[in-house]
Write a protein that holds these residues in place. Structure first.
Motif, short mmCIF file in Angstrom:
data_model
loop_
_atom_site.label_atom_id
_atom_site.label_comp_id
_atom_site.label_asym_id
_atom_site.label_seq_id
_atom_site.Cartn_x
_atom_site.Cartn_y
_atom_site.Cartn_z
N MET A 138 0.83 -1.20 0.00
CA MET A 138 0.00 0.00 0.00
C MET A 138 0.87 1.26 0.00
SD MET A 138 -2.78 -1.56 2.71
CE MET A 138 -4.03 -0.27 2.57
N GLU A 139 1.48 1.57 1.13
CA GLU A 139 2.44 2.66 1.20
C GLU A 139 3.17 2.57 2.54
OE1 GLU A 139 1.22 6.74 1.54
OE2 GLU A 139 -0.64 6.20 2.58
N ASP A 140 4.29 3.26 2.64
CA ASP A 140 5.06 3.28 3.88
C ASP A 140 4.38 4.24 4.84
OD1 ASP A 140 6.86 3.23 5.88
OD2 ASP A 140 8.59 3.90 4.70
N PHE A 141 3.47 3.70 5.66
CA PHE A 141 2.66 4.55 6.54
C PHE A 141 3.51 5.34 7.53
CE2 PHE A 141 -0.25 1.09 5.29
CZ PHE A 141 -1.27 1.85 4.75
N SER A 142 4.68 4.82 7.88
CA SER A 142 5.53 5.53 8.83
C SER A 142 6.15 6.77 8.22
CB SER A 142 6.64 4.60 9.35
OG SER A 142 7.44 4.13 8.28
N ALA A 143 6.08 6.91 6.89
CA ALA A 143 6.68 8.06 6.22
C ALA A 143 5.68 9.17 5.95
CB ALA A 143 7.32 7.61 4.90
N VAL A 144 4.42 9.01 6.39
CA VAL A 144 3.41 10.03 6.15
C VAL A 144 2.83 10.49 7.49
CG1 VAL A 144 2.83 9.12 3.89
CG2 VAL A 144 1.56 8.32 5.88
N PRO A 145 2.33 11.72 7.56
CA PRO A 145 1.72 12.21 8.80
C PRO A 145 0.53 11.37 9.20
CG PRO A 145 2.11 14.01 7.27
CD PRO A 145 2.33 12.75 6.50
N ARG A 146 0.18 11.42 10.47
CA ARG A 146 -0.92 10.61 10.98
C ARG A 146 -2.22 10.86 10.22
NH1 ARG A 146 -4.16 11.77 16.56
NH2 ARG A 146 -5.95 10.48 16.02
N ARG A 147 -2.54 12.12 9.91
CA ARG A 147 -3.81 12.41 9.26
C ARG A 147 -3.89 11.73 7.89
NH1 ARG A 147 -6.10 16.75 8.21
NH2 ARG A 147 -6.40 16.51 5.96
N ASP A 148 -2.75 11.53 7.23
CA ASP A 148 -2.76 10.91 5.91
C ASP A 148 -2.83 9.39 5.96
OD1 ASP A 148 -2.61 13.42 4.82
OD2 ASP A 148 -0.44 13.39 4.55
N ARG A 149 -2.85 8.83 7.18
CA ARG A 149 -3.02 7.38 7.31
C ARG A 149 -4.49 6.98 7.39
NH1 ARG A 149 1.17 7.29 12.32
NH2 ARG A 149 3.02 8.00 11.19
N ASN A 150 -5.38 7.96 7.31
CA ASN A 150 -6.81 7.68 7.40
C ASN A 150 -7.33 7.30 6.02
OD1 ASN A 150 -9.81 8.46 7.30
ND2 ASN A 150 -9.35 8.41 9.49
N LEU A 151 -7.84 6.08 5.87
CA LEU A 151 -8.24 5.56 4.56
C LEU A 151 -9.49 6.23 4.02
CD1 LEU A 151 -7.53 1.74 5.05
CD2 LEU A 151 -6.01 3.53 4.14
#
Length: 296
Positions: A138-151
């Protein structure tokens, strides 16, 4: 109300939080470990004088609204929130918002699924834990801000790189409908949570599609058992999608597996080797799973 224990607990929780954890600059002259009292008070939406009195064991019994603000400001876990309520002489009720604390046994489960991509989502579809293969698929979730981890935010508001909605998954439109219906039920379960309310306001303001789905008031959801990711490196990856509910946390474990012997199984094996190195990410991570980090 145990004023002495409450004061010590608040102080210990405040001192463990760095300014970066809550988006504040550290400053060159900071001597206080963790947050300053005025910073904790500001985050909890109470006066500095009132917060100081609580830490000095001189304050009156805090209301449930104040306790909820303190729990959010000090990033308390569910167990710590309950402890705070007991110290204040106000037994805890239902959690004010969706839990983002993932049990260690669930994190261990993700680590033990090396041939499956797996994530944990909160009630609001925020990805709060994941394993390495999920990051590669999917994507490297640790490399994006928390708000951008919301599907749900991502499917309606983007980004959609190369026109691929939600990682190019085949059921993106169906997921959009399902997530809007699910979010309406979540908003009813957590009517006092500011993050849930802000997410709904943002989606209503930014997406006509979400608005149409929201005003329909539908809350029924249909599970998707199979989907295909259009991956930029290995092409289409068709996976079975199984969801395990963690009812006491209002969370879900989503597990993606490919049929044995299929091209998609080979694609997942390739991704498990390549990992996130294909992307513009040079960071390396230890271990087989990652949990959320509020500092990003």
């Amino acid at each position: 109300m145990d004023r002495q224990e409450l004061a010590a607990f608040l102080r210990s929780r405040r001192e463990r939080i760095t300014p970066a954890d809550v988006g504040l600059p550290a400053g060159p002259r900071r001597r206080t470990p963790g947050l300053r009292r005025e910073e904790a008070a500001q985050l909890a939406f109470i006066s500095t004088e009132y917060y100081t009195r609580l830490e000095q064991a001189r304050g009156p019994r805090p209301s449930r609204e104040v306790l909820a603000g303190l729990a959010r400001a000090l990033r308390l876990s569910d167990a710590e929130r309950d402890h705070l309520h007991h110290l204040a002489g106000a037994p805890p009720g239902p959690p004010p918002g969706p839990s983002r604390e993932v049990r260690q046994s669930i994190l261990d489960l993700l680590h033990r699924l090396p041939q499956a991509a797996a994530i944990v989502t909160s009630a609001t579809y925020e990805v709060i834990a994941w394993n390495d293969l999920a990051a590669a698929l999917m994507e490297d979730f640790s490399a994006v801000p928390r708000r951008d981890r919301n599907l749900v935010r991502r499917v309606f508001l983007g980004p959609h790189p190369q026109g691929r909605r939600l990682y190019g998954v085949s059921d993106a439109d169906a997921f959009a409908r399902t997530s809007a219906q699910h979010l309406r039920a979540v908003a009813a379960r957590y009517p006092d949570d500011p993050e849930v309310a802000e997410l709904v306001r943002e989606l209503l303001a930014g997406s006509e599609e979400f608005t149409r789905l929201w005003v329909s008031h539908d809350v029924s959801v249909e599970p998707t058992l199979c989907k295909t990711f259009q991956h930029p490196l290995v092409g289409p990856v068709t996976v079975n999608c199984d969801v395990l509910d963690i009812t006491d946390r209002d969370q879900r474990v989503v597990i993606y597996t490919a049929a044995p012997g299929s091209p998609s199984e080979e694609a997942l094996r390739l991704l498990s080797v390549v990992g996130t190195q294909r992307m513009d990410v040079t960071r390396e991570f230890e271990g087989g799973f990652h949990r959320l980090d509020d500092s990003t």
